[in-house]
Design a protein around this motif. Sequence first.
Motif, PDB file in Angstrom:
ATOM      1  N   GLN A 174      -3.460   1.403 -49.310  1.00 28.30           N
ATOM      2  CA  GLN A 174      -2.225   1.598 -50.074  1.00 28.30           C
ATOM      3  C   GLN A 174      -2.170   2.993 -50.693  1.00 28.30           C
ATOM      4  OE1 GLN A 174       0.539  -0.329 -50.154  1.00 28.30           O
ATOM      5  NE2 GLN A 174      -0.581  -1.522 -48.609  1.00 28.30           N
ATOM      6  N   ALA A 175      -3.305   3.487 -51.169  1.00 36.85           N
ATOM      7  CA  ALA A 175      -3.342   4.839 -51.731  1.00 36.85           C
ATOM      8  C   ALA A 175      -3.006   5.878 -50.662  1.00 36.85           C
ATOM      9  CB  ALA A 175      -4.721   5.118 -52.325  1.00 36.85           C
ATOM     10  N   CYS A 176      -3.515   5.656 -49.470  1.00 28.40           N
ATOM     11  CA  CYS A 176      -3.215   6.575 -48.365  1.00 28.40           C
ATOM     12  C   CYS A 176      -1.734   6.520 -47.994  1.00 28.40           C
ATOM     13  CB  CYS A 176      -4.075   6.235 -47.150  1.00 28.40           C
ATOM     14  SG  CYS A 176      -5.820   6.646 -47.352  1.00 28.40           S
ATOM     15  N   LYS A 177      -1.188   5.323 -47.957  1.00 26.54           N
ATOM     16  CA  LYS A 177       0.232   5.163 -47.632  1.00 26.54           C
ATOM     17  C   LYS A 177       1.106   5.916 -48.628  1.00 26.54           C
ATOM     18  CE  LYS A 177       3.649   1.569 -46.579  1.00 26.54           C
ATOM     19  NZ  LYS A 177       3.886   0.094 -46.487  1.00 26.54           N
ATOM     20  N   LYS A 178       0.728   5.847 -49.897  1.00 31.72           N
ATOM     21  CA  LYS A 178       1.471   6.541 -50.958  1.00 31.72           C
ATOM     22  C   LYS A 178       1.555   8.037 -50.688  1.00 31.72           C
ATOM     23  CE  LYS A 178       1.111   7.591 -55.916  1.00 31.72           C
ATOM     24  NZ  LYS A 178       0.292   7.384 -57.144  1.00 31.72           N
ATOM     25  N   HIS A 179       0.494   8.599 -50.104  1.00 30.78           N
ATOM     26  CA  HIS A 179       0.447  10.041 -49.853  1.00 30.78           C
ATOM     27  C   HIS A 179       0.708  10.383 -48.375  1.00 30.78           C
ATOM     28  CE1 HIS A 179      -0.900  10.991 -53.889  1.00 30.78           C
ATOM     29  NE2 HIS A 179      -1.816  10.045 -53.810  1.00 30.78           N
ATOM     30  N   ASN A 180       1.213   9.422 -47.608  1.00 29.32           N
ATOM     31  CA  ASN A 180       1.531   9.632 -46.197  1.00 29.32           C
ATOM     32  C   ASN A 180       0.306  10.099 -45.401  1.00 29.32           C
ATOM     33  OD1 ASN A 180       3.300   9.523 -43.991  1.00 29.32           O
ATOM     34  ND2 ASN A 180       3.796  11.703 -44.181  1.00 29.32           N
ATOM     35  N   ILE A 181      -0.839   9.480 -45.693  1.00 30.08           N
ATOM     36  CA  ILE A 181      -2.092   9.767 -44.990  1.00 30.08           C
ATOM     37  C   ILE A 181      -2.371   8.613 -44.026  1.00 30.08           C
ATOM     38  CG2 ILE A 181      -4.588  10.058 -45.244  1.00 30.08           C
ATOM     39  CD1 ILE A 181      -4.008  11.214 -48.056  1.00 30.08           C
ATOM     40  N   LYS A 182      -2.495   8.930 -42.755  1.00 30.40           N
ATOM     41  CA  LYS A 182      -2.773   7.898 -41.753  1.00 30.40           C
ATOM     42  C   LYS A 182      -4.204   7.391 -41.929  1.00 30.40           C
ATOM     43  CE  LYS A 182      -1.274   5.744 -37.990  1.00 30.40           C
ATOM     44  NZ  LYS A 182      -0.049   4.931 -37.974  1.00 30.40           N
ATOM     45  N   VAL A 183      -4.394   6.085 -41.801  1.00 27.46           N
ATOM     46  CA  VAL A 183      -5.727   5.504 -41.932  1.00 27.46           C
ATOM     47  C   VAL A 183      -6.288   5.142 -40.562  1.00 27.46           C
ATOM     48  CG1 VAL A 183      -7.082   3.574 -42.849  1.00 27.46           C
ATOM     49  CG2 VAL A 183      -5.271   4.614 -44.241  1.00 27.46           C
ATOM     50  N   THR A 184      -7.502   5.588 -40.300  1.00 30.15           N
ATOM     51  CA  THR A 184      -8.256   5.145 -39.132  1.00 30.15           C
ATOM     52  C   THR A 184      -9.314   4.160 -39.613  1.00 30.15           C
ATOM     53  OG1 THR A 184      -7.955   7.221 -37.930  1.00 30.15           O
ATOM     54  CG2 THR A 184      -9.796   5.833 -37.253  1.00 30.15           C
ATOM     55  N   GLY A 185      -9.310   2.966 -39.031  1.00 32.18           N
ATOM     56  CA  GLY A 185     -10.291   1.957 -39.391  1.00 32.18           C
ATOM     57  C   GLY A 185     -11.473   1.985 -38.440  1.00 32.18           C
ATOM     58  N   TYR A 186     -12.651   2.301 -38.976  1.00 34.54           N
ATOM     59  CA  TYR A 186     -13.826   2.294 -38.097  1.00 34.54           C
ATOM     60  C   TYR A 186     -14.590   0.975 -38.248  1.00 34.54           C
ATOM     61  CZ  TYR A 186     -16.882   3.898 -42.043  1.00 34.54           C
ATOM     62  OH  TYR A 186     -17.584   4.025 -43.219  1.00 34.54           O
ATOM     63  N   MET A 187     -15.510   0.735 -37.323  1.00 30.29           N
ATOM     64  CA  MET A 187     -16.268  -0.525 -37.260  1.00 30.29           C
ATOM     65  C   MET A 187     -15.353  -1.748 -37.253  1.00 30.29           C
ATOM     66  SD  MET A 187     -19.695  -0.071 -39.546  1.00 30.29           S
ATOM     67  CE  MET A 187     -21.058   0.949 -38.976  1.00 30.29           C
ATOM     68  N   PRO A 188     -14.332  -1.772 -36.395  1.00 29.08           N
ATOM     69  CA  PRO A 188     -13.368  -2.882 -36.417  1.00 29.08           C
ATOM     70  C   PRO A 188     -13.988  -4.252 -36.180  1.00 29.08           C
ATOM     71  CG  PRO A 188     -13.154  -1.611 -34.394  1.00 29.08           C
ATOM     72  CD  PRO A 188     -14.035  -0.823 -35.306  1.00 29.08           C
ATOM     73  N   PHE A 189     -15.126  -4.295 -35.484  1.00 30.21           N
ATOM     74  CA  PHE A 189     -15.758  -5.578 -35.185  1.00 30.21           C
ATOM     75  C   PHE A 189     -16.848  -5.961 -36.196  1.00 30.21           C
ATOM     76  CE2 PHE A 189     -14.864  -4.161 -30.577  1.00 30.21           C
ATOM     77  CZ  PHE A 189     -13.548  -4.588 -30.656  1.00 30.21           C
ATOM     78  N   ALA A 190     -17.038  -5.117 -37.226  1.00 24.15           N
ATOM     79  CA  ALA A 190     -18.086  -5.356 -38.229  1.00 24.15           C
ATOM     80  C   ALA A 190     -19.433  -5.589 -37.552  1.00 24.15           C
ATOM     81  CB  ALA A 190     -17.724  -6.538 -39.129  1.00 24.15           C
ATOM     82  N   VAL A 191     -19.764  -4.689 -36.630  1.00 22.05           N
ATOM     83  CA  VAL A 191     -21.012  -4.761 -35.857  1.00 22.05           C
ATOM     84  C   VAL A 191     -21.113  -6.123 -35.143  1.00 22.05           C
ATOM     85  CG1 VAL A 191     -23.465  -4.139 -35.884  1.00 22.05           C
ATOM     86  CG2 VAL A 191     -22.007  -3.392 -37.753  1.00 22.05           C
ATOM     87  N   GLY A 192     -19.982  -6.580 -34.636  1.00 23.83           N
ATOM     88  CA  GLY A 192     -19.951  -7.812 -33.850  1.00 23.83           C
ATOM     89  C   GLY A 192     -19.745  -9.086 -34.644  1.00 23.83           C
ATOM     90  N   LYS A 193     -19.869  -9.021 -35.955  1.00 25.50           N
ATOM     91  CA  LYS A 193     -19.790 -10.228 -36.785  1.00 25.50           C
ATOM     92  C   LYS A 193     -18.473 -10.982 -36.616  1.00 25.50           C
ATOM     93  CE  LYS A 193     -22.780  -8.914 -40.699  1.00 25.50           C
ATOM     94  NZ  LYS A 193     -22.787  -8.754 -42.169  1.00 25.50           N
ATOM     95  N   VAL A 194     -17.359 -10.249 -36.629  1.00 24.03           N
ATOM     96  CA  VAL A 194     -16.058 -10.929 -36.624  1.00 24.03           C
ATOM     97  C   VAL A 194     -15.702 -11.510 -35.256  1.00 24.03           C
ATOM     98  CG1 VAL A 194     -15.186  -9.527 -38.533  1.00 24.03           C
ATOM     99  CG2 VAL A 194     -14.744  -8.799 -36.175  1.00 24.03           C
ATOM    100  N   LEU A 195     -16.406 -11.092 -34.220  1.00 27.59           N
ATOM    101  CA  LEU A 195     -16.077 -11.559 -32.871  1.00 27.59           C
ATOM    102  C   LEU A 195     -16.451 -13.024 -32.653  1.00 27.59           C
ATOM    103  CD1 LEU A 195     -17.047  -8.434 -30.742  1.00 27.59           C
ATOM    104  CD2 LEU A 195     -14.815  -9.066 -31.678  1.00 27.59           C
ATOM    105  N   THR A 196     -17.277 -13.573 -33.540  1.00 28.81           N
ATOM    106  CA  THR A 196     -17.639 -14.988 -33.432  1.00 28.81           C
ATOM    107  C   THR A 196     -17.019 -15.819 -34.555  1.00 28.81           C
ATOM    108  OG1 THR A 196     -19.696 -14.580 -34.650  1.00 28.81           O
ATOM    109  CG2 THR A 196     -19.815 -14.488 -32.245  1.00 28.81           C
TER     110      THR A 196
END
Length: 274
Positions: A174-196
């Motif tokens: 939300q802070a980034c959105k306020k300043h028009n800063i694009k967010v890149t999300g890294y580790m989308p799979f949480a080192v595989g945790k969320v895939l299961t």
Amino acid sequence: MPELQKTELNIPKLGVGTFRLQDDEAYNSVAMALDVGFFHVDTAQIYGNEAAVGRALKDSGLARENLFITTKVWNENLNKAKFVESVRESLRKLQLDYVDLLLIHWPSPENGETMQEYLTELKRVKEMGLTKHIGVSNFTVAQIKQAVDILGEGVIANNQVEVHPYLTNEKVRQACKKHNIKVTGYMPFAVGKVLTDETIVAIAKKHGVSAAEVVIAWELAHDLVTIPSSTKRKNLETNLKALELTLDAEDLAQIDGLDCGDRQANPDFSPAWD
């Protein structure tokens, strides 16, 4: 010096990450990614793989203007003495004249340099034409405000932070959105945790897709850029297919509800997280 132009970041919303990949493994991953249809590649000085990534970029034969390359300046180089030369060294390894996006990797200079010092250097390398866009990584809400106060609105194009279903990082986004800063999300799979995760697996079954596609589609639905990595061609192809998946509001709400603050990247020099 010329005035720093405020330019819109035109970044491919799905890229390929190279964290923890070395030598031939890094080369092969990037080569396969480019071959299956990725154009956005993310690396960093500390990964120790910029040269391997550079060889893969060159050997791909793809036109430079069709690629989007990101690298990041490491903590020991966040000072006036080393910053510019470290970027030039990255470019030599990558075999490029410029990168598309250059980030401060962590707001954690090794010798306690001020943000004013290293952001001034970041601005300078853009003015020199060594990068098209500049940004930050792992910056907190307070640090984003401080950085914008230093460089001005519209200059910082990106903040790359950990984002996945177990760590949605909403305050920073939300802070980034306020300043028009694009967010890149890294580790989308949480080192595989969320895939299961049973919720994500159920949504994947509902749509007849993989759990990885669901997670990536969730990130994209929240207007995030994301950079999953893989050393397997089949997984790279699957990740790319996520661009075709649209999750419904119920799917998104269920995944949003999985947030439990399970942070994966938390080195001892991390800032005080929000």
